[in-house]
Write a protein that holds these residues in place. Sequence first.
Motif, PDB file in Angstrom:
ATOM      1  N   ALA A  92       5.884  -7.061  -4.205  1.00  0.00           N
ATOM      2  CA  ALA A  92       6.839  -6.593  -3.203  1.00  0.00           C
ATOM      3  C   ALA A  92       7.462  -5.274  -3.661  1.00  0.00           C
ATOM      4  O   ALA A  92       7.611  -4.332  -2.869  1.00  0.00           O
ATOM      5  CB  ALA A  92       7.923  -7.636  -2.978  1.00  0.00           C
ATOM      6  N   TYR A  93       7.794  -5.189  -4.930  1.00  0.00           N
ATOM      7  CA  TYR A  93       8.361  -3.955  -5.487  1.00  0.00           C
ATOM      8  C   TYR A  93       7.348  -2.821  -5.389  1.00  0.00           C
ATOM      9  O   TYR A  93       7.697  -1.676  -5.073  1.00  0.00           O
ATOM     10  CB  TYR A  93       8.761  -4.183  -6.940  1.00  0.00           C
ATOM     11  N   ASN A  94       6.091  -3.146  -5.638  1.00  0.00           N
ATOM     12  CA  ASN A  94       5.038  -2.125  -5.591  1.00  0.00           C
ATOM     13  C   ASN A  94       4.944  -1.499  -4.207  1.00  0.00           C
ATOM     14  O   ASN A  94       4.774  -0.280  -4.077  1.00  0.00           O
ATOM     15  CB  ASN A  94       3.697  -2.735  -5.986  1.00  0.00           C
ATOM     16  N   ILE A  95       5.047  -2.311  -3.158  1.00  0.00           N
ATOM     17  CA  ILE A  95       4.995  -1.796  -1.785  1.00  0.00           C
ATOM     18  C   ILE A  95       6.079  -0.740  -1.573  1.00  0.00           C
ATOM     19  O   ILE A  95       5.849   0.303  -0.957  1.00  0.00           O
ATOM     20  CB  ILE A  95       5.162  -2.938  -0.767  1.00  0.00           C
ATOM     21  N   GLN A  96       7.255  -1.009  -2.116  1.00  0.00           N
ATOM     22  CA  GLN A  96       8.369  -0.074  -1.964  1.00  0.00           C
ATOM     23  C   GLN A  96       8.109   1.265  -2.642  1.00  0.00           C
ATOM     24  O   GLN A  96       8.501   2.317  -2.147  1.00  0.00           O
ATOM     25  CB  GLN A  96       9.643  -0.669  -2.569  1.00  0.00           C
ATOM     26  N   THR A  97       7.435   1.210  -3.773  1.00  0.00           N
ATOM     27  CA  THR A  97       7.325   2.411  -4.610  1.00  0.00           C
ATOM     28  C   THR A  97       6.078   3.262  -4.355  1.00  0.00           C
ATOM     29  O   THR A  97       5.957   4.341  -4.923  1.00  0.00           O
ATOM     30  CB  THR A  97       7.356   2.017  -6.102  1.00  0.00           C
ATOM     31  N   ILE A  98       5.180   2.793  -3.492  1.00  0.00           N
ATOM     32  CA  ILE A  98       3.982   3.595  -3.227  1.00  0.00           C
ATOM     33  C   ILE A  98       4.051   4.310  -1.876  1.00  0.00           C
ATOM     34  O   ILE A  98       3.077   4.906  -1.434  1.00  0.00           O
ATOM     35  CB  ILE A  98       2.691   2.733  -3.272  1.00  0.00           C
ATOM     36  N   GLU A  99       5.222   4.273  -1.246  1.00  0.00           N
ATOM     37  CA  GLU A  99       5.377   4.846   0.094  1.00  0.00           C
ATOM     38  C   GLU A  99       4.861   6.281   0.186  1.00  0.00           C
ATOM     39  O   GLU A  99       4.153   6.645   1.134  1.00  0.00           O
ATOM     40  CB  GLU A  99       6.849   4.816   0.499  1.00  0.00           C
ATOM     41  N   PHE A 100       5.153   7.095  -0.815  1.00  0.00           N
ATOM     42  CA  PHE A 100       4.800   8.511  -0.733  1.00  0.00           C
ATOM     43  C   PHE A 100       3.367   8.809  -1.180  1.00  0.00           C
ATOM     44  O   PHE A 100       2.943   9.963  -1.187  1.00  0.00           O
ATOM     45  CB  PHE A 100       5.801   9.332  -1.541  1.00  0.00           C
ATOM     46  N   THR A 101       2.644   7.765  -1.540  1.00  0.00           N
ATOM     47  CA  THR A 101       1.232   7.963  -1.894  1.00  0.00           C
ATOM     48  C   THR A 101       0.309   7.414  -0.810  1.00  0.00           C
ATOM     49  O   THR A 101      -0.908   7.463  -0.953  1.00  0.00           O
ATOM     50  CB  THR A 101       0.891   7.289  -3.242  1.00  0.00           C
TER      51      THR A 101
END
Length: 221
Positions: A92-101
Amino acid sequence: MKKIAKERSLGEQAYDIIKQSIISGDLSPGDVLPEEKVAGDLGISRTPLREALQLLAQDGLIVMEKGKRAVVASYSPSEALDYLEVRSVLEAYNIQTIEFTLDEALISDLEKNIEMQERTIKDLDYQEFNDLDLAFHLLLAERNKNKTLAEMIKQLNKGVNRAFLLLSKTLPISVKDAVEEHKSIVNALKDRDISLAKIKMEYHMQQVGKRIQIYLKEGEF
Protein backbone atom coordinates in the motif's frame (compact mmCIF):
# COMPACT_ATOMS: atom_id res chain seq x y z
CA MET A 1 11.26 -12.42 -38.45
CA LYS A 2 11.15 -14.33 -35.17
CA LYS A 3 14.29 -14.69 -33.12
CA ILE A 4 15.67 -18.16 -32.52
CA ALA A 5 14.58 -19.27 -29.07
CA LYS A 6 17.41 -20.30 -26.82
CA GLU A 7 16.96 -23.61 -25.06
CA ARG A 8 16.51 -23.42 -21.33
CA SER A 9 19.46 -24.52 -19.25
CA LEU A 10 19.55 -27.93 -17.61
CA GLY A 11 19.48 -26.18 -14.25
CA GLU A 12 16.26 -24.34 -15.11
CA GLN A 13 14.64 -27.54 -16.33
CA ALA A 14 15.71 -29.38 -13.19
CA TYR A 15 14.31 -26.52 -11.12
CA ASP A 16 10.90 -26.91 -12.80
CA ILE A 17 10.83 -30.69 -12.29
CA ILE A 18 11.80 -30.58 -8.62
CA LYS A 19 9.47 -27.65 -7.94
CA GLN A 20 6.54 -29.54 -9.46
CA SER A 21 7.43 -32.61 -7.39
CA ILE A 22 7.22 -30.50 -4.23
CA ILE A 23 3.94 -28.86 -5.25
CA SER A 24 2.35 -32.19 -6.21
CA GLY A 25 3.38 -33.79 -2.93
CA ASP A 26 5.74 -36.33 -4.49
CA LEU A 27 8.38 -34.68 -2.30
CA SER A 28 7.30 -33.91 1.25
CA PRO A 29 8.58 -31.44 3.87
CA GLY A 30 11.71 -32.87 5.46
CA ASP A 31 12.64 -35.08 2.50
CA VAL A 32 16.38 -35.03 1.88
CA LEU A 33 17.68 -34.34 -1.63
CA PRO A 34 21.04 -36.15 -2.00
CA GLU A 35 22.81 -34.49 -4.92
CA GLU A 36 24.22 -37.70 -6.41
CA LYS A 37 20.88 -39.52 -6.36
CA VAL A 38 18.77 -36.58 -7.57
CA ALA A 39 21.25 -35.77 -10.35
CA GLY A 40 21.19 -39.43 -11.41
CA ASP A 41 17.39 -39.55 -11.38
CA LEU A 42 17.27 -36.45 -13.59
CA GLY A 43 20.07 -37.62 -15.87
CA ILE A 44 22.22 -34.55 -15.32
CA SER A 45 25.50 -33.69 -13.59
CA ARG A 46 25.73 -32.04 -10.19
CA THR A 47 26.56 -28.61 -11.61
CA PRO A 48 23.13 -27.87 -13.17
CA LEU A 49 21.47 -29.59 -10.20
CA ARG A 50 23.16 -27.16 -7.83
CA GLU A 51 21.89 -24.30 -9.99
CA ALA A 52 18.38 -25.70 -9.61
CA LEU A 53 18.76 -26.13 -5.85
CA GLN A 54 19.92 -22.53 -5.46
CA LEU A 55 16.80 -21.33 -7.29
CA LEU A 56 14.56 -23.53 -5.15
CA ALA A 57 16.23 -22.21 -2.00
CA GLN A 58 15.57 -18.64 -3.16
CA ASP A 59 11.89 -19.56 -3.50
CA GLY A 60 11.88 -20.97 0.03
CA LEU A 61 10.96 -24.43 -1.24
CA ILE A 62 14.10 -26.10 0.09
CA VAL A 63 16.59 -25.40 2.85
CA MET A 64 20.30 -25.47 2.15
CA GLU A 65 22.94 -25.30 4.88
CA LYS A 66 26.68 -25.44 4.36
CA GLY A 67 27.99 -28.97 4.76
CA LYS A 68 24.50 -30.49 4.79
CA ARG A 69 22.22 -32.01 2.19
CA ALA A 70 19.36 -29.93 0.79
CA VAL A 71 16.01 -30.63 2.45
CA VAL A 72 12.46 -29.87 1.32
CA ALA A 73 11.33 -26.98 3.50
CA SER A 74 8.61 -27.36 6.09
CA TYR A 75 5.86 -24.77 5.97
CA SER A 76 3.44 -23.36 8.48
CA PRO A 77 0.31 -21.60 7.17
CA SER A 78 0.74 -19.02 9.93
CA GLU A 79 3.95 -17.97 8.19
CA ALA A 80 1.94 -16.97 5.11
CA LEU A 81 -0.30 -14.77 7.26
CA ASP A 82 2.71 -13.18 8.95
CA TYR A 83 4.26 -12.43 5.57
CA LEU A 84 0.96 -11.05 4.33
CA GLU A 85 0.57 -8.67 7.28
CA VAL A 86 3.90 -6.99 6.54
CA ARG A 87 3.38 -7.19 2.78
CA SER A 88 0.03 -5.37 3.05
CA VAL A 89 1.68 -2.36 4.66
CA LEU A 90 4.56 -2.24 2.18
CA GLU A 91 2.49 -2.71 -0.96
CA ALA A 92 0.00 0.00 0.00
CA TYR A 93 2.87 2.36 0.83
CA ASN A 94 4.53 1.50 -2.47
CA ILE A 95 1.44 2.61 -4.42
CA GLN A 96 1.68 6.00 -2.74
CA THR A 97 5.34 6.50 -3.54
CA ILE A 98 5.43 5.51 -7.22
CA GLU A 99 2.88 8.10 -8.36
CA PHE A 100 5.44 10.18 -10.25
CA THR A 101 6.94 7.20 -12.05
CA LEU A 102 3.65 6.05 -13.55
CA ASP A 103 3.65 5.99 -17.35
CA GLU A 104 2.03 4.19 -20.27
CA ALA A 105 4.82 1.62 -20.39
CA LEU A 106 4.09 0.45 -16.84
CA ILE A 107 0.33 0.33 -17.43
CA SER A 108 0.93 -1.67 -20.62
CA ASP A 109 3.18 -4.14 -18.82
CA LEU A 110 0.62 -4.59 -16.05
CA GLU A 111 -2.20 -5.19 -18.55
CA LYS A 112 -0.11 -7.69 -20.52
CA ASN A 113 0.65 -9.51 -17.28
CA ILE A 114 -3.06 -9.73 -16.48
CA GLU A 115 -3.80 -11.08 -19.97
CA MET A 116 -1.24 -13.84 -19.35
CA GLN A 117 -2.80 -14.51 -15.94
CA GLU A 118 -6.15 -15.10 -17.62
CA ARG A 119 -4.52 -17.44 -20.14
CA THR A 120 -3.01 -19.58 -17.36
CA ILE A 121 -6.45 -19.91 -15.76
CA LYS A 122 -7.85 -21.29 -19.02
CA ASP A 123 -4.89 -23.68 -19.20
CA LEU A 124 -5.28 -24.64 -15.51
CA ASP A 125 -1.61 -23.80 -15.06
CA TYR A 126 -1.64 -22.53 -11.48
CA GLN A 127 2.10 -22.73 -11.03
CA GLU A 128 2.54 -20.27 -13.90
CA PHE A 129 -0.24 -18.12 -12.47
CA ASN A 130 1.66 -17.80 -9.20
CA ASP A 131 4.77 -16.73 -11.10
CA LEU A 132 2.75 -14.09 -12.96
CA ASP A 133 1.10 -12.94 -9.74
CA LEU A 134 4.55 -12.37 -8.26
CA ALA A 135 5.64 -10.56 -11.44
CA PHE A 136 2.57 -8.29 -11.29
CA HIS A 137 3.43 -7.03 -7.83
CA LEU A 138 7.11 -6.70 -8.70
CA LEU A 139 6.30 -4.52 -11.71
CA LEU A 140 4.87 -2.05 -9.20
CA ALA A 141 7.56 -2.50 -6.57
CA GLU A 142 10.42 -2.09 -9.03
CA ARG A 143 9.19 1.41 -9.91
CA ASN A 144 10.10 2.48 -6.40
CA LYS A 145 13.45 4.22 -6.06
CA ASN A 146 13.93 2.37 -2.77
CA LYS A 147 15.38 -0.93 -4.02
CA THR A 148 15.42 -2.37 -0.50
CA LEU A 149 11.64 -1.95 -0.40
CA ALA A 150 11.30 -3.71 -3.76
CA GLU A 151 13.42 -6.63 -2.55
CA MET A 152 11.40 -6.93 0.67
CA ILE A 153 8.14 -7.03 -1.27
CA LYS A 154 9.63 -9.69 -3.55
CA GLN A 155 10.58 -11.95 -0.65
CA LEU A 156 7.27 -11.43 1.15
CA ASN A 157 5.36 -12.27 -2.03
CA LYS A 158 7.27 -15.52 -2.35
CA GLY A 159 6.34 -16.41 1.22
CA VAL A 160 2.64 -15.89 0.58
CA ASN A 161 2.58 -17.38 -2.92
CA ARG A 162 4.19 -20.57 -1.75
CA ALA A 163 1.09 -21.24 0.33
CA PHE A 164 -1.05 -21.06 -2.80
CA LEU A 165 1.35 -23.21 -4.81
CA LEU A 166 0.89 -25.94 -2.23
CA LEU A 167 -2.87 -25.50 -2.50
CA SER A 168 -3.16 -25.84 -6.26
CA LYS A 169 -6.30 -27.98 -6.06
CA THR A 170 -8.15 -25.15 -4.31
CA LEU A 171 -7.07 -22.37 -6.66
CA PRO A 172 -9.65 -22.18 -9.51
CA ILE A 173 -11.94 -19.72 -7.71
CA SER A 174 -9.15 -17.84 -5.96
CA VAL A 175 -7.20 -17.02 -9.09
CA LYS A 176 -10.25 -15.59 -10.84
CA ASP A 177 -10.90 -13.32 -7.88
CA ALA A 178 -7.25 -12.29 -7.76
CA VAL A 179 -7.27 -11.33 -11.45
CA GLU A 180 -10.31 -9.09 -10.96
CA GLU A 181 -8.60 -7.45 -7.98
CA HIS A 182 -5.48 -6.86 -10.07
CA LYS A 183 -7.62 -5.27 -12.80
CA SER A 184 -9.20 -2.87 -10.33
CA ILE A 185 -5.75 -1.72 -9.17
CA VAL A 186 -4.61 -1.10 -12.74
CA ASN A 187 -7.81 0.72 -13.66
CA ALA A 188 -7.30 3.11 -10.74
CA LEU A 189 -3.69 3.69 -11.80
CA LYS A 190 -4.80 4.38 -15.39
CA ASP A 191 -7.10 7.09 -14.02
CA ARG A 192 -4.21 8.45 -11.95
CA ASP A 193 -6.35 7.96 -8.86
CA ILE A 194 -3.60 6.99 -6.44
CA SER A 195 -5.87 7.06 -3.39
CA LEU A 196 -8.26 4.60 -5.02
CA ALA A 197 -5.38 2.42 -6.23
CA LYS A 198 -4.08 2.23 -2.67
CA ILE A 199 -7.54 1.26 -1.41
CA LYS A 200 -7.80 -1.41 -4.12
CA MET A 201 -4.37 -2.80 -3.16
CA GLU A 202 -5.36 -2.90 0.52
CA TYR A 203 -8.59 -4.69 -0.44
CA HIS A 204 -6.64 -7.19 -2.54
CA MET A 205 -4.34 -7.94 0.40
CA GLN A 206 -7.35 -8.39 2.69
CA GLN A 207 -8.92 -10.84 0.26
CA VAL A 208 -5.70 -12.84 -0.02
CA GLY A 209 -5.71 -13.13 3.76
CA LYS A 210 -9.34 -14.26 3.78
CA ARG A 211 -8.59 -16.93 1.18
CA ILE A 212 -5.75 -18.29 3.28
CA GLN A 213 -8.02 -18.31 6.34
CA ILE A 214 -10.65 -20.27 4.42
CA TYR A 215 -8.09 -22.92 3.53
CA LEU A 216 -6.97 -23.08 7.16
CA LYS A 217 -10.55 -23.70 8.31
CA GLU A 218 -11.03 -26.37 5.68
CA GLY A 219 -7.84 -28.08 6.76
CA GLU A 220 -6.29 -27.83 3.32
CA PHE A 221 -2.75 -27.26 4.62
